[in-house]
Design a protein around this motif. Sequence first.
Motif, PDB file in Angstrom:
ATOM      1  N   PRO A   1       0.810  -1.227   0.000  1.00  0.00           N
ATOM      2  CA  PRO A   1       0.000   0.000   0.000  1.00  0.00           C
ATOM      3  C   PRO A   1       0.837   1.268   0.000  1.00  0.00           C
ATOM      4  O   PRO A   1       0.463   2.284  -0.593  1.00  0.00           O
ATOM      5  N   THR A   2       1.997   1.222   0.638  1.00  0.00           N
ATOM      6  CA  THR A   2       2.883   2.378   0.657  1.00  0.00           C
ATOM      7  C   THR A   2       3.416   2.671  -0.739  1.00  0.00           C
ATOM      8  O   THR A   2       3.513   3.833  -1.148  1.00  0.00           O
ATOM      9  N   LEU A   3       3.745   1.636  -1.489  1.00  0.00           N
ATOM     10  CA  LEU A   3       4.284   1.824  -2.828  1.00  0.00           C
ATOM     11  C   LEU A   3       3.245   2.400  -3.782  1.00  0.00           C
ATOM     12  O   LEU A   3       3.591   3.065  -4.755  1.00  0.00           O
ATOM     13  N   PHE A   4       1.980   2.154  -3.506  1.00  0.00           N
ATOM     14  CA  PHE A   4       0.924   2.690  -4.361  1.00  0.00           C
ATOM     15  C   PHE A   4       0.636   4.159  -4.062  1.00  0.00           C
ATOM     16  O   PHE A   4      -0.150   4.789  -4.770  1.00  0.00           O
ATOM     17  N   GLU A   5       1.261   4.699  -3.040  1.00  0.00           N
ATOM     18  CA  GLU A   5       1.010   6.079  -2.627  1.00  0.00           C
ATOM     19  C   GLU A   5       2.083   7.008  -3.169  1.00  0.00           C
ATOM     20  O   GLU A   5       3.248   6.882  -2.831  1.00  0.00           O
ATOM     21  N   ARG A   6       1.680   7.936  -4.029  1.00  0.00           N
ATOM     22  CA  ARG A   6       2.641   8.886  -4.594  1.00  0.00           C
ATOM     23  C   ARG A   6       3.001   9.967  -3.589  1.00  0.00           C
ATOM     24  O   ARG A   6       4.121  10.463  -3.565  1.00  0.00           O
ATOM     25  N   SER A   7       2.060  10.391  -2.769  1.00  0.00           N
ATOM     26  CA  SER A   7       2.295  11.475  -1.821  1.00  0.00           C
ATOM     27  C   SER A   7       3.299  11.051  -0.753  1.00  0.00           C
ATOM     28  O   SER A   7       3.053  10.100   0.001  1.00  0.00           O
ATOM     29  N   VAL A   8       4.422  11.744  -0.676  1.00  0.00           N
ATOM     30  CA  VAL A   8       5.419  11.440   0.353  1.00  0.00           C
ATOM     31  C   VAL A   8       4.817  11.657   1.727  1.00  0.00           C
ATOM     32  O   VAL A   8       5.127  10.935   2.685  1.00  0.00           O
ATOM     33  N   MET A   9       3.926  12.633   1.856  1.00  0.00           N
ATOM     34  CA  MET A   9       3.295  12.950   3.125  1.00  0.00           C
ATOM     35  C   MET A   9       2.471  11.777   3.650  1.00  0.00           C
ATOM     36  O   MET A   9       2.358  11.564   4.850  1.00  0.00           O
ATOM     37  N   LYS A  10       1.911  10.993   2.744  1.00  0.00           N
ATOM     38  CA  LYS A  10       1.055   9.875   3.157  1.00  0.00           C
ATOM     39  C   LYS A  10       1.803   8.551   3.262  1.00  0.00           C
ATOM     40  O   LYS A  10       1.333   7.621   3.910  1.00  0.00           O
ATOM     41  N   ARG A  11       2.968   8.448   2.612  1.00  0.00           N
ATOM     42  CA  ARG A  11       3.663   7.162   2.529  1.00  0.00           C
ATOM     43  C   ARG A  11       4.085   6.628   3.891  1.00  0.00           C
ATOM     44  O   ARG A  11       4.056   5.429   4.128  1.00  0.00           O
ATOM     45  N   GLY A  12       4.511   7.508   4.792  1.00  0.00           N
ATOM     46  CA  GLY A  12       4.994   7.050   6.090  1.00  0.00           C
ATOM     47  C   GLY A  12       3.934   6.986   7.167  1.00  0.00           C
ATOM     48  O   GLY A  12       4.202   6.545   8.289  1.00  0.00           O
ATOM     49  N   LYS A  13       2.713   7.406   6.832  1.00  0.00           N
ATOM     50  CA  LYS A  13       1.672   7.520   7.843  1.00  0.00           C
ATOM     51  C   LYS A  13       1.280   6.170   8.434  1.00  0.00           C
ATOM     52  O   LYS A  13       1.002   6.066   9.623  1.00  0.00           O
ATOM     53  N   SER A  14       1.253   5.126   7.604  1.00  0.00           N
ATOM     54  CA  SER A  14       0.832   3.818   8.103  1.00  0.00           C
ATOM     55  C   SER A  14       1.799   3.292   9.159  1.00  0.00           C
ATOM     56  O   SER A  14       1.376   2.709  10.166  1.00  0.00           O
TER      57      SER A  14
ATOM     58  N   ILE B   1       4.982   6.064  20.154  1.00  0.00           N
ATOM     59  CA  ILE B   1       4.813   7.517  20.136  1.00  0.00           C
ATOM     60  C   ILE B   1       3.384   7.840  20.550  1.00  0.00           C
ATOM     61  O   ILE B   1       2.478   7.011  20.372  1.00  0.00           O
ATOM     62  N   PRO B   2       3.128   9.030  21.108  1.00  0.00           N
ATOM     63  CA  PRO B   2       1.758   9.408  21.455  1.00  0.00           C
ATOM     64  C   PRO B   2       0.908   9.521  20.189  1.00  0.00           C
ATOM     65  O   PRO B   2       1.374  10.057  19.182  1.00  0.00           O
ATOM     66  N   PRO B   3      -0.315   9.035  20.211  1.00  0.00           N
ATOM     67  CA  PRO B   3      -1.178   9.110  19.021  1.00  0.00           C
ATOM     68  C   PRO B   3      -1.336  10.523  18.484  1.00  0.00           C
ATOM     69  O   PRO B   3      -1.386  10.716  17.261  1.00  0.00           O
ATOM     70  N   GLU B   4      -1.385  11.500  19.387  1.00  0.00           N
ATOM     71  CA  GLU B   4      -1.577  12.886  18.940  1.00  0.00           C
ATOM     72  C   GLU B   4      -0.348  13.451  18.231  1.00  0.00           C
ATOM     73  O   GLU B   4      -0.404  14.513  17.609  1.00  0.00           O
ATOM     74  N   GLN B   5       0.789  12.738  18.332  1.00  0.00           N
ATOM     75  CA  GLN B   5       2.017  13.194  17.671  1.00  0.00           C
ATOM     76  C   GLN B   5       2.205  12.588  16.288  1.00  0.00           C
ATOM     77  O   GLN B   5       3.127  12.959  15.571  1.00  0.00           O
ATOM     78  N   MET B   6       1.340  11.661  15.911  1.00  0.00           N
ATOM     79  CA  MET B   6       1.500  10.965  14.630  1.00  0.00           C
ATOM     80  C   MET B   6       1.516  11.935  13.459  1.00  0.00           C
ATOM     81  O   MET B   6       2.439  11.930  12.635  1.00  0.00           O
ATOM     82  N   ASN B   7       0.516  12.805  13.370  1.00  0.00           N
ATOM     83  CA  ASN B   7       0.441  13.741  12.244  1.00  0.00           C
ATOM     84  C   ASN B   7       1.533  14.807  12.291  1.00  0.00           C
ATOM     85  O   ASN B   7       2.148  15.106  11.257  1.00  0.00           O
ATOM     86  N   PRO B   8       1.802  15.417  13.473  1.00  0.00           N
ATOM     87  CA  PRO B   8       2.902  16.385  13.525  1.00  0.00           C
ATOM     88  C   PRO B   8       4.257  15.796  13.132  1.00  0.00           C
ATOM     89  O   PRO B   8       5.026  16.435  12.411  1.00  0.00           O
ATOM     90  N   VAL B   9       4.550  14.579  13.592  1.00  0.00           N
ATOM     91  CA  VAL B   9       5.818  13.935  13.240  1.00  0.00           C
ATOM     92  C   VAL B   9       5.880  13.699  11.735  1.00  0.00           C
ATOM     93  O   VAL B   9       6.902  13.961  11.085  1.00  0.00           O
TER      94      VAL B   9
END
Length: 217
Positions: free
Chosen positions: A141-154, A165-173
């Motif tokens: 699924p990561t390889l199918f994602e072009r957006s670098v911003m979304k690739r590491g989110k999973s 890590i704290p859940p609330e830090q996932m998006n800021p990190v």
Amino acid sequence: MTNKQLQKSRMWKYFIEATVEIIHEEGIDKVTIRKVADRAGYNSATLYNYFSELSHLKFFAAMRLLGGYIEEVTSLMEDGETPLDRYLIAWECFIRHSFRSPKLFNAVFIMDLGDQPGKLMQRYYEVYPAELVNVPDELQPTLFERSVMKRGKSMLQMAAEEGQIPPEQMNPVNEKTNLIWQGMMTSILNHRLDYDIGKAEENTMTYIREVIEGVRL
């Protein structure tokens, strides 16, 4: 796959491989519609039946040339014991390859591709499915994602679920690490570095590790 779909895939491959050859010989900046059409043995009008923009041709050809990166990151991530380990391994590999081939990575991950760029990544693996054979299911699924911003989110989400890590830090990190890479990548593309690529890789990875260590539980 129908005969019509097979024919379309064959035509795509003709034009993509012609683009790859031009990149090898002259560089990605020298790719033009006419050169690709001539190299493939067709006219420009025929090419436009399959690719609406030059950026799409460059995207697919650049993807063909990123095979070494895909193989390496797939292999290295198997050594990661935790999601956060794999996240850092993935970044280190991505930074090394992208900084050493900035124009190729720019064509895939940064360049304006018009409407619905995410579908191009899916289309690429439909045309070249063999490139996914050795890729673990969880990484696909990561390889199918072009957006670098979304690739590491999973991976960050898994790290949060495992209490790394704290859940609330996932998006800021995720945002901070991506902005660090984008800033350095822009400097490389625009020849604004005051040091060599090796130092750029080292600094970028140091900054990303500092972000992670600042929130690690």
